[in-house]
Design an enzyme around this catalytic site. Structure first.
Site, mmCIF file in Angstrom:
data_model
loop_
_atom_site.group_PDB
_atom_site.id
_atom_site.type_symbol
_atom_site.label_atom_id
_atom_site.label_comp_id
_atom_site.label_asym_id
_atom_site.label_seq_id
_atom_site.Cartn_x
_atom_site.Cartn_y
_atom_site.Cartn_z
ATOM 1 N N HIS A 310 -53.566 23.677 -17.946
ATOM 2 C CA HIS A 310 -54.770 24.034 -18.699
ATOM 3 C C HIS A 310 -55.918 24.171 -17.720
ATOM 4 O O HIS A 310 -55.995 23.426 -16.750
ATOM 5 C CB HIS A 310 -55.097 22.940 -19.723
ATOM 6 C CG HIS A 310 -56.027 23.408 -20.788
ATOM 7 N ND1 HIS A 310 -57.392 23.389 -20.630
ATOM 8 C CD2 HIS A 310 -55.782 23.937 -22.008
ATOM 9 C CE1 HIS A 310 -57.940 23.880 -21.724
ATOM 10 N NE2 HIS A 310 -57.002 24.225 -22.569
ATOM 11 N N ASP A 368 -50.017 23.875 -27.055
ATOM 12 C CA ASP A 368 -49.031 24.845 -27.520
ATOM 13 C C ASP A 368 -47.596 24.404 -27.320
ATOM 14 O O ASP A 368 -46.675 25.035 -27.828
ATOM 15 C CB ASP A 368 -49.237 26.185 -26.787
ATOM 16 C CG ASP A 368 -50.488 26.865 -27.271
ATOM 17 O OD1 ASP A 368 -50.753 26.795 -28.473
ATOM 18 O OD2 ASP A 368 -51.206 27.449 -26.440
HETATM 19 N N1 CMC Z 1 -46.122 26.652 -14.610
HETATM 20 C C1 CMC Z 1 -46.025 26.661 -13.262
HETATM 21 N N2 CMC Z 1 -47.076 26.641 -12.413
HETATM 22 C C2 CMC Z 1 -48.306 26.615 -12.981
HETATM 23 C C3 CMC Z 1 -48.497 26.608 -14.367
HETATM 24 C C4 CMC Z 1 -47.354 26.612 -15.191
HETATM 25 N N3 CMC Z 1 -47.471 26.615 -16.525
HETATM 26 N N4 CMC Z 1 -49.818 26.587 -14.663
HETATM 27 C C5 CMC Z 1 -50.453 26.589 -13.467
HETATM 28 N N5 CMC Z 1 -49.539 26.591 -12.450
HETATM 29 C C6 CMC Z 1 -49.840 26.539 -11.026
HETATM 30 C C7 CMC Z 1 -50.367 27.881 -10.533
HETATM 31 O O1 CMC Z 1 -49.319 28.711 -10.041
HETATM 32 C C8 CMC Z 1 -51.316 27.460 -9.442
HETATM 33 O O2 CMC Z 1 -50.568 27.165 -8.315
HETATM 34 P P1 CMC Z 1 -51.193 27.440 -6.818
HETATM 35 O O3 CMC Z 1 -52.423 26.554 -6.742
HETATM 36 O O4 CMC Z 1 -50.093 27.027 -5.886
HETATM 37 O O5 CMC Z 1 -51.531 28.890 -6.770
HETATM 38 C C9 CMC Z 1 -51.904 26.135 -9.959
HETATM 39 O O6 CMC Z 1 -50.903 25.607 -10.853
HETATM 40 C C10 CMC Z 1 -53.224 26.284 -10.701
HETATM 41 O O7 CMC Z 1 -53.043 27.251 -11.729
HETATM 42 P P2 CMC Z 1 -54.108 28.369 -12.117
HETATM 43 O O8 CMC Z 1 -53.405 29.539 -12.723
HETATM 44 O O9 CMC Z 1 -55.007 28.626 -10.954
HETATM 45 O O10 CMC Z 1 -54.933 27.594 -13.205
HETATM 46 P P3 CMC Z 1 -55.804 28.244 -14.330
HETATM 47 O O11 CMC Z 1 -56.778 27.226 -14.748
HETATM 48 O O12 CMC Z 1 -56.343 29.574 -13.902
HETATM 49 O O13 CMC Z 1 -54.747 28.541 -15.507
HETATM 50 C C11 CMC Z 1 -53.445 28.366 -17.464
HETATM 51 C C12 CMC Z 1 -54.582 27.766 -16.639
HETATM 52 C C13 CMC Z 1 -53.406 27.689 -18.845
HETATM 53 C C14 CMC Z 1 -53.686 29.866 -17.708
HETATM 54 C C15 CMC Z 1 -52.111 28.154 -16.713
HETATM 55 O O14 CMC Z 1 -51.871 26.772 -16.514
HETATM 56 C C16 CMC Z 1 -50.924 28.809 -17.424
HETATM 57 O O15 CMC Z 1 -50.666 30.010 -17.239
HETATM 58 N N6 CMC Z 1 -50.162 28.024 -18.270
HETATM 59 C C17 CMC Z 1 -49.085 28.569 -19.028
HETATM 60 C C18 CMC Z 1 -49.632 29.275 -20.263
HETATM 61 C C19 CMC Z 1 -50.115 28.307 -21.318
HETATM 62 O O16 CMC Z 1 -49.441 27.339 -21.656
HETATM 63 N N7 CMC Z 1 -51.301 28.607 -21.876
HETATM 64 C C20 CMC Z 1 -51.879 27.826 -22.963
HETATM 65 C C21 CMC Z 1 -53.155 27.176 -22.563
HETATM 66 S S1 CMC Z 1 -53.647 25.946 -23.777
HETATM 67 C C22 CMC Z 1 -54.024 26.806 -25.204
HETATM 68 C C23 CMC Z 1 -55.241 27.636 -25.056
HETATM 69 O O17 CMC Z 1 -56.267 27.152 -24.577
HETATM 70 O O18 CMC Z 1 -55.189 28.788 -25.464
#
Ligand code: CMC
Length: 433
Positions: A310, A368
């Site tokens: 998140h 989720d």
């Molecule tokens: N699985 C594997 N690796 C992950 C995941 C995951 N679900 N989420 C983040 N990472 C890794 C990502 O690759 C990155 O690694 P590095 O620093 O080596 O590049 C690190 O963790 C930080 O991730 P980020 O993408 O920079 O973080 P963000 O804040 O931009 O993204 C997120 C947050 C929710 C989009 C992401 O965690 C994600 O894609 N999760 C899966 C989708 C999901 O479950 N979304 C629902 C969010 S909660 C409901 C809502 O608010 O709508």
């Protein structure tokens, strides 16, 4: 919000010039540096793609402490609201700022109940969609179209008009979402019934037919109500910021909510609950979990563990904890304790929470992760999952939109950019290209 005596000094090392910016404190949480004069002072913009360090507004609705796993609406802990309130009590709280007393709640429930029908002509919009249209496409279109039907409440400068629009949006969303489902399976629309609660009404409109009444299980109705509470608002996330940005131009509330629905649809946001179920089905058996974890960790593989991670929570999402409990209650009620997808989900969660990659990056299950399993157990098709999220979040969107309209600091949203294209090029006529 108060201006403190604290300031932050920015120095331009290229010419030694310095500027001071005031720090503002909220009632709780990190302060913000007020950079409204930054461009006028320095001739530079700030750069923050994804707004990871940028506060876009002042708000008194929802507070999140992502490190501690805290979520509060108007000061009340989500755990208390989920345990002791109905969804409409929480909706009242978000909209009006206070929990209702019994008389206020009764009146509010009555108002919402009497706005649940939709203008009959709107049914023709549904007929225009292909039967296999995604229900999110349908609700996005239908909600946007409401502005063509309810002209009497579109003066956004009139607080009374705004209130009527808020009631209409909250009241009509269950009808709009349930009808998107009914249309996709070729069944007649079921009209709302005033004697039912908000969650019961939605379940009945989803599952009753003109030939057979739907027997509403109190456990399932309570679970649905709780799911709606857990999704009601979540501060300045992508869809809420979209609603605010859309509304900042003076657009009507139905158009703003339609924009919010579009933003919510993406798999990184509300679409994740659908993606979780698809992922669990693809994994198929507990044995294949290590392979999936390996893929999620690989830099060369775009695959992510859906329902994990998140932007704000760097701890267990408090909503996920309540959701996991609700999930167990629902599966018990339905005699589905051994549901294979739940077994896979629980084992995946256990392994991921022990894995160094997930621990170090603070990737915990989010809201989720369990909601999809509950929906599936209730017989709700996967394509409807995000629609239910949208139904619940409409309350948050419309509360945030109303707060924005009343904010004296509100301006049309207009971010700037770091331009990286061609600076200037000599035009070449078509024949010479
Ligand atoms: N699985 C594997 N690796 C992950 C995941 C995951 N679900 N989420 C983040 N990472 C890794 C990502 O690759 C990155 O690694 P590095 O620093 O080596 O590049 C690190 O963790 C930080 O991730 P980020 O993408 O920079 O973080 P963000 O804040 O931009 O993204 C997120 C947050 C929710 C989009 C992401 O965690 C994600 O894609 N999760 C899966 C989708 C999901 O479950 N979304 C629902 C969010 S909660 C409901 C809502 O608010 O709508």
């Amino acid at each position: 919000m108060s201006k403190t005596k604290k300031t932050v000094t920015v120095t331009d090392n290229r010419n030694g010039k310095s500027w001071e910016y005031p720090v503002m404190d909220g009632s709780i949480g990190p302060g913000v540096v007020d950079i409204r004069k930054f461009y006028a002072d320095t001739g530079m913009f700030t750069y923050d793609p994804g707004f990871t360090s940028t506060g876009s507004c002042a708000s008194g609705i929802t507070y999140i402490d992502g490190d501690e796993g805290i979520l509060r609406h108007r000061g009340y802990a989500i755990e208390d609201l989920a345990q002791h309130c109905t969804f409409l009590e929480v909706a009242y709280l978000l909209l009006r700022g206070e929990l209702p007393n019994p008389k206020e709640l009764k009146e509010f429930e009555g108002t919402i109940t009497y706005h649940t029908m939709i203008h009959e002509q709107v049914t023709r919009f549904y007929q225009g969609f292909r039967r296999d249209a995604h229900p999110m496409a349908i609700i996005c279109g239908v909600v946007g179209a409401l502005s063509a039907f309810y002209h009497d409440s579109l003066d956004i400068s009139d607080p009374h008009h705004r209130m009527i629009s808020q009631h209409r949006m909250i009241a009509k969303m269950p009808t709009i979402a349930a009808w998107a489902y009914k249309y996709s399976i070729g069944q007649p629309f079921i009209y709302p019934k005033n004697e039912l609660s908000y969650a019961e009404n939605f379940l009945r409109m989803m599952f009753a037919t003109p030939c057979e009444e739907y027997k509403i299980s109190p456990t399932l109705a309570k679970a649905m109500d709780r799911i709606l509470i857990l999704h009601a608002d979540h501060e300045q996330n992508a869809s809420t910021s979209t609603v605010r940005l859309t509304g900042s131009s003076g657009a009507n509330p139905f158009a703003c909510v339609a924009a919010g629905i579009a933003s919510l649809w993406g798999p990184a946001h509300g679409g994740a609950n659908e993606a979780v179920l698809k992922m669990l089905a693809e994994i198929g058996t507990v044995k294949r979990i290590p392979e999936c974890i390996k893929r999620a960790k690989s830099k060369d593989d775009p695959f992510r563990l859906m329902g994990f991670g998140h932007r704000v929570y760097k701890n267990y999402d408090p909503r996920a904890k309540i959701m996991a409990q609700t999930c167990k209650e629902v599966l018990d009620e339905l005699g589905m304790k051994n549901e294979p997808l739940l077994q896979i989900a629980m084992e995946l969660e256990r392994i991921a929470l022990e894995d160094d990659y997930f621990v170090q990056k603070k990737l915990y299950p989010n809201v989720d992760f369990y909601s999809g399993i509950i929906f599936r157990a209730m017989g709700i098709p996967v394509s409807m999952f995000t629609c239910i999220f949208a139904l619940a979040r409409t309350t948050g969107w419309i509360s945030q939109w109303n707060e924005m309209i009343g904010d004296p600091d509100q301006k049309i949203g207009r971010p700037r950019q770091l331009f990286t294209g061609h600076a200037q090029r000599k035009f070449v006529p078509l024949k010479k290209r």
